[in-house]
Design a protein around this motif. Sequence first.
Motif, short mmCIF file in Angstrom:
data_model
loop_
_atom_site.label_atom_id
_atom_site.label_comp_id
_atom_site.label_asym_id
_atom_site.label_seq_id
_atom_site.Cartn_x
_atom_site.Cartn_y
_atom_site.Cartn_z
N ARG A 194 1.30 -4.26 4.29
CA ARG A 194 1.31 -5.28 3.25
C ARG A 194 -0.07 -5.92 3.16
NH1 ARG A 194 5.35 -10.57 3.16
NH2 ARG A 194 5.08 -11.12 0.96
N PHE A 195 -0.48 -6.21 1.93
CA PHE A 195 -1.80 -6.80 1.68
C PHE A 195 -1.58 -8.06 0.84
CE2 PHE A 195 -6.22 -5.78 -0.37
CZ PHE A 195 -6.74 -6.94 0.20
N ILE A 196 -1.77 -9.23 1.45
CA ILE A 196 -1.50 -10.48 0.76
C ILE A 196 -2.75 -11.36 0.75
CG2 ILE A 196 0.98 -10.52 1.23
CD1 ILE A 196 0.42 -12.30 3.63
N GLY A 197 -2.83 -12.22 -0.25
CA GLY A 197 -3.99 -13.11 -0.30
C GLY A 197 -3.96 -14.02 -1.50
N PRO A 214 0.80 -1.23 0.00
CA PRO A 214 0.00 0.00 0.00
C PRO A 214 0.82 1.28 0.00
CG PRO A 214 -0.80 -1.56 1.65
CD PRO A 214 0.54 -2.04 1.19
N ARG A 215 2.07 1.18 0.48
CA ARG A 215 2.91 2.38 0.58
C ARG A 215 3.45 2.80 -0.79
NH1 ARG A 215 6.91 -0.34 4.63
NH2 ARG A 215 6.64 -1.84 2.94
N THR A 216 3.81 1.82 -1.61
CA THR A 216 4.40 2.12 -2.91
C THR A 216 3.45 1.88 -4.08
OG1 THR A 216 5.26 -0.13 -3.21
CG2 THR A 216 6.64 1.43 -2.00
N GLY A 217 2.38 1.13 -3.82
CA GLY A 217 1.45 0.79 -4.90
C GLY A 217 1.91 -0.39 -5.74
#
Length: 206
Positions: A192-195, A103-106
């Motif tokens: 961080r967004f993981i899935g 999310p910080r860097t896209g």
Amino acid sequence: GLNKVTGKRVTELIPRIRELDPKLFEIYSRVALSGIPEKFEMFINSLGQWYSVSAYSPEKESFIAIFDTINERKRMEDSLRESEERLRLAIDSTGLGTFDFDPRTGKLTWSEISKGYFGLPPDAEVDETTFHSGIHPHDRERVQRTVEEALRPENRGQYSTEYRTIGINDAKERWISAWGRVLFDRLGQPDRFIGVMLDITEKKRL
């Protein structure tokens, strides 16, 4: 270890180093001639170990090298890579695609299976725009709201949704089930967004 090394040539201390580690001498020569220091990691064949090496030139056509052993770290890195590869193979065998978003860097990373769910080839570059443009127009706004809610700390980072994709290259409609989790830093900011995602098109047709 090496003792009483001051003033001695490297070839005196390690007799076969020039033969077994020619690249090391290339770097030393470059540092001695340019005066520009270099730091690098290398497996030194003549010593049989991994080292972090710092080389600098105190005066023209001379150099000083400082060696730090990093065997344990390299073993841990190798073990981690092997574990990640085993996990990737296990996930691929189930038909699950993975995603990893910063999310910080896209920056967005998809597995080859995930790219396929959006009608893309394995070598395609992806980003947030790719994700949004591949979602069916009727589902796009709802999915965006779900993502935004997951990124809020009060929702504990839980993410679960279903949506349709329209293949970017093949125009094929697919139903996708996606779930994952957002990890937050100590300040409560999304880190961080993981899935994973799964094609459930056949299930939807029943």
